[in-house]
Design an enzyme around this catalytic site. Structure first.
Site, PDB file in Angstrom:
ATOM      1  N   TYR A  36       0.828  -1.205   0.000  1.00 41.19           N
ATOM      2  CA  TYR A  36       0.000   0.000   0.000  1.00 41.19           C
ATOM      3  C   TYR A  36       0.856   1.246   0.000  1.00 41.19           C
ATOM      4  CZ  TYR A  36       0.790   0.852   5.012  1.00 41.19           C
ATOM      5  OH  TYR A  36       1.351   1.131   6.222  1.00 41.19           O
ATOM      6  N   LYS A 150       6.455  -1.743   2.020  1.00 44.36           N
ATOM      7  CA  LYS A 150       5.224  -1.183   2.612  1.00 44.36           C
ATOM      8  C   LYS A 150       4.101  -2.198   2.421  1.00 44.36           C
ATOM      9  CE  LYS A 150       3.019   3.319   3.271  1.00 44.36           C
ATOM     10  NZ  LYS A 150       3.095   3.331   4.735  1.00 44.36           N
ATOM     11  N   GLU A 182      12.046   2.053  14.430  1.00 45.40           N
ATOM     12  CA  GLU A 182      11.091   3.108  14.055  1.00 45.40           C
ATOM     13  C   GLU A 182       9.842   3.001  14.918  1.00 45.40           C
ATOM     14  OE1 GLU A 182       9.769   2.476   9.996  1.00 45.40           O
ATOM     15  OE2 GLU A 182       9.578   0.318  10.320  1.00 45.40           O
ATOM     16  N   LEU A 206      10.950   1.144   7.417  1.00 48.73           N
ATOM     17  CA  LEU A 206      10.373   1.661   6.180  1.00 48.73           C
ATOM     18  C   LEU A 206      11.009   3.032   5.943  1.00 48.73           C
ATOM     19  CD1 LEU A 206       8.121   1.254   3.979  1.00 48.73           C
ATOM     20  CD2 LEU A 206       6.852   2.961   5.289  1.00 48.73           C
TER      21      LEU A 206
HETATM   22  N1  PMP Z   1       7.523   3.656   9.179  1.00 50.25           N
HETATM   23  C1  PMP Z   1       6.346   3.014   9.199  1.00 50.25           C
HETATM   24  C2  PMP Z   1       6.276   1.647   9.769  1.00 50.25           C
HETATM   25  C3  PMP Z   1       5.199   3.648   8.670  1.00 50.25           C
HETATM   26  O1  PMP Z   1       4.012   3.005   8.670  1.00 50.25           O
HETATM   27  C4  PMP Z   1       5.298   4.964   8.177  1.00 50.25           C
HETATM   28  C5  PMP Z   1       4.070   5.670   7.668  1.00 50.25           C
HETATM   29  N2  PMP Z   1       3.790   5.293   6.360  1.00 50.25           N
HETATM   30  C6  PMP Z   1       6.552   5.590   8.170  1.00 50.25           C
HETATM   31  C7  PMP Z   1       7.646   4.906   8.682  1.00 50.25           C
HETATM   32  C8  PMP Z   1       6.734   6.979   7.625  1.00 50.25           C
HETATM   33  O2  PMP Z   1       6.601   6.974   6.223  1.00 50.25           O
HETATM   34  P1  PMP Z   1       6.066   8.263   5.450  1.00 50.25           P
HETATM   35  O3  PMP Z   1       6.970   9.396   5.803  1.00 50.25           O
HETATM   36  O4  PMP Z   1       6.162   7.889   4.021  1.00 50.25           O
HETATM   37  O5  PMP Z   1       4.653   8.471   5.898  1.00 50.25           O
END
Ligand code: PMP
Length: 283
Positions: A36, A150, A182, A206
């Site tokens: 996603y 993702k 994270e 991620l």
């Molecule tokens: N890590 C995880 C596990 C996430 O779900 C997200 C949110 N999508 C992020 C980091 C931050 O990613 P982004 O800056 O693309 O929202």
């Protein structure tokens, strides 16, 4: 233009969300076999769409799901969904699963991926959270080892988010073998002696689209940045801790478990980066 029951895109059709249906044998439902993406839109303009699209393509590629659309096709589908919603600021959600097939683990042949796009009005975090900061809890990272994808298989993240809720915190900050990874749905940043640090962009996190943005903002703001592994002790002894995500933008963390971070207030690095973020999203 009904924000309560917005029009969504599902496999070639626009339908009200309440009427969108998938077969129970969809591999997203059966195996969590899909990926996603979440893209913020401000004042009807997508924020960093190229980067989000590239990450969607990387995720699809990593799990061997055929990408059913070109980048231009994806963009026009997003446009169709977002233009049906009255709000100018939206969070657009896109999901692709491997499709519908008799239940068997290995990839089925000749299936068509399921494509779903929905959107919601987006309200950035309340000013009060930026002014006072948020409390987080720490947690051992028990997720799989491909957190760079993702994936819609989010049970580990779901449990981490629930752990935060049950402990009266806004986010859980995860550590694997003593090193920072994270949040349950955010990237985590550490400030020490004026330098901003983030965990390495490896398969244990991620790579948020805000990761690249924050690197850019550091460069243009002449702020030192380093990607490196950080221990739990280093995180707890930081001057500032921040989290970032599409939906939470950038937020200051002023407490982790029972430990106050820095002086317990949002710090100067947060304020500088937050201002730069607000400029970037309206640019
Ligand atoms: N890590 C995880 C596990 C996430 O779900 C997200 C949110 N999508 C992020 C980091 C931050 O990613 P982004 O800056 O693309 O929202």
């Amino acid at each position: 233009m009904q924000d309560q029951d917005p029009l969504v895109y599902l496999n070639g059709e626009m339908t009200p969300l309440s009427e969108a249906k998938i077969p129970v044998l969809d591999r997203g439902f059966i195996f969590g076999d899909g990926v996603y993406e979440v893209i913020p839109m401000y004042a009807r303009r997508l924020f960093r769409p190229r980067q989000h699209m590239a990450r969607l393509f990387r995720s699809l590629n990593a799990v061997g799901i055929h990408n059913p659309h070109s980048a231009d096709e994806w963009m026009s589908l997003i446009e169709r969904v977002s233009s049906a919603l009255a709000s100018d600021d939206q969070l657009i959600y896109m999901q692709v699963t491997r499709g519908v097939a008799k239940r068997a683990h290995a990839f089925p042949q000749g299936v068509t991926p399921t494509v779903f796009i929905m959107t919601n009005p987006f309200t950035p975090p309340a000013a009060e959270l930026c002014e006072n900061g948020i409390a987080c809890v720490s947690l051992e990272d028990k997720r799989w080892l491909r957190c760079d994808i993702k994936s819609i298989s989010l049970l580990g993240n779901v449990l981490a988010a629930q752990y935060a809720v049950e402990h009266g915190a806004m986010e859980s900050i995860q550590f694997r073998d003593g090193f920072l990874t994270e949040g349950s749905s955010s990237n985590v940043w550490v400030v020490k002696d004026g330098k901003l640090m983030g965990p390495p962009k490896d398969s244990l996190i991620l790579e948020g689209i805000r990761y690249g943005l924050i690197e850019e903002l550091c460069r243009s703001g002449n702020m030192p940045f380093e990607a490196r592994r950080m221990t739990r002790e280093e995180v707890l002894a930081a001057d500032e801790v921040l989290i970032s995500s599409a939906s939470r933008e950038l937020l200051p963390v002023v407490q982790i478990d029972d430990k106050r971070i820095g002086n317990g207030e949002p710090g100067p690095v947060f304020r500088k980066l937050y201002a730069a973020y607000q400029d970037a999203k309206r640019a």
